[in-house]
Scaffold this motif. Sequence first.
Motif, PDB file in Angstrom:
ATOM      1  N   PHE A  26       0.836  -1.204   0.000  1.00  0.00           N
ATOM      2  CA  PHE A  26       0.000   0.000   0.000  1.00  0.00           C
ATOM      3  C   PHE A  26       0.867   1.249   0.000  1.00  0.00           C
ATOM      4  CE2 PHE A  26      -3.705  -2.550   0.821  1.00  0.00           C
ATOM      5  CZ  PHE A  26      -4.761  -1.761   0.365  1.00  0.00           C
ATOM      6  N   ALA A  27       1.933   1.241   0.789  1.00  0.00           N
ATOM      7  CA  ALA A  27       2.821   2.405   0.880  1.00  0.00           C
ATOM      8  C   ALA A  27       3.522   2.686  -0.443  1.00  0.00           C
ATOM      9  CB  ALA A  27       3.844   2.198   1.993  1.00  0.00           C
ATOM     10  N   ALA A  28       3.721   1.664  -1.262  1.00  0.00           N
ATOM     11  CA  ALA A  28       4.387   1.840  -2.554  1.00  0.00           C
ATOM     12  C   ALA A  28       3.531   2.648  -3.520  1.00  0.00           C
ATOM     13  CB  ALA A  28       4.734   0.481  -3.160  1.00  0.00           C
ATOM     14  N   GLY A  29       2.230   2.741  -3.244  1.00  0.00           N
ATOM     15  CA  GLY A  29       1.368   3.587  -4.057  1.00  0.00           C
ATOM     16  C   GLY A  29       0.794   2.957  -5.307  1.00  0.00           C
ATOM     17  N   ASP A  30       0.964   1.661  -5.488  1.00  0.00           N
ATOM     18  CA  ASP A  30       0.389   1.000  -6.660  1.00  0.00           C
ATOM     19  C   ASP A  30      -1.137   1.067  -6.616  1.00  0.00           C
ATOM     20  OD1 ASP A  30       2.829   0.148  -7.802  1.00  0.00           O
ATOM     21  OD2 ASP A  30       2.902  -1.554  -6.427  1.00  0.00           O
ATOM     22  N   PRO A  31      -1.784   1.167  -7.777  1.00  0.00           N
ATOM     23  CA  PRO A  31      -3.249   1.170  -7.795  1.00  0.00           C
ATOM     24  C   PRO A  31      -3.810  -0.227  -7.548  1.00  0.00           C
ATOM     25  CG  PRO A  31      -2.396   1.335 -10.026  1.00  0.00           C
ATOM     26  CD  PRO A  31      -1.215   1.376  -9.103  1.00  0.00           C
ATOM     27  N   PHE A  32      -4.947  -0.267  -6.871  1.00  0.00           N
ATOM     28  CA  PHE A  32      -5.619  -1.524  -6.552  1.00  0.00           C
ATOM     29  C   PHE A  32      -6.995  -1.563  -7.192  1.00  0.00           C
ATOM     30  CE2 PHE A  32      -2.780  -0.863  -2.947  1.00  0.00           C
ATOM     31  CZ  PHE A  32      -2.189  -2.108  -2.820  1.00  0.00           C
ATOM     32  N   VAL A  33      -7.453  -2.775  -7.456  1.00  0.00           N
ATOM     33  CA  VAL A  33      -8.802  -3.012  -7.951  1.00  0.00           C
ATOM     34  C   VAL A  33      -9.327  -4.255  -7.254  1.00  0.00           C
ATOM     35  CG1 VAL A  33      -8.071  -4.418  -9.944  1.00  0.00           C
ATOM     36  CG2 VAL A  33     -10.246  -3.164 -10.028  1.00  0.00           C
ATOM     37  N   SER A  34     -10.641  -4.295  -7.055  1.00  0.00           N
ATOM     38  CA  SER A  34     -11.257  -5.463  -6.437  1.00  0.00           C
ATOM     39  C   SER A  34     -12.746  -5.458  -6.762  1.00  0.00           C
ATOM     40  CB  SER A  34     -11.059  -5.451  -4.915  1.00  0.00           C
ATOM     41  OG  SER A  34     -11.439  -6.706  -4.355  1.00  0.00           O
ATOM     42  N   SER A  35     -13.399  -6.528  -6.390  1.00  0.00           N
ATOM     43  CA  SER A  35     -14.848  -6.623  -6.511  1.00  0.00           C
ATOM     44  C   SER A  35     -15.501  -5.754  -5.437  1.00  0.00           C
ATOM     45  CB  SER A  35     -15.282  -8.077  -6.321  1.00  0.00           C
ATOM     46  OG  SER A  35     -16.675  -8.158  -6.156  1.00  0.00           O
TER      47      SER A  35
END
Length: 127
Positions: A26-35
């Motif tokens: 999370f700290a790395a800043g990558d984007p997330f996606v989920s249902s």
Amino acid sequence: MIYLDTSAAVKALVDEPGSDLVRAVFAAGDPFVSSRLLRVELHAAVSRRWLEASGVDELLARVSLVGIDDGLLDRAVQLGSGLRALDSLHLATAVDLAADIEGMLGYDRELITAARREGIPPHPACG
């Protein structure tokens, strides 16, 4: 983009083995996606543990949530993954997004194995 399973999202909110790894992602800043299931599952998880729900809302603000429609429900059935119902929906969502995600961040071994069979690699933080 990283597909975020509930098993990993909970680790971002609760101190348990693997929490440091998830928090680092999370700290790395990558984007997330989920249902959109993630919202329901996280609120249920914090409610069961008598935790403050504000952490859930902060976490969800970092995640793009994908809706559930009849097509997704049909795909979950067609995949025949042998997973529990909600995990089947997470898998179907990840499969739909496979071209846009680099992997799945999760700690549910059955789901990670099923995703791998569908060509979706586990995120390195999965251990």
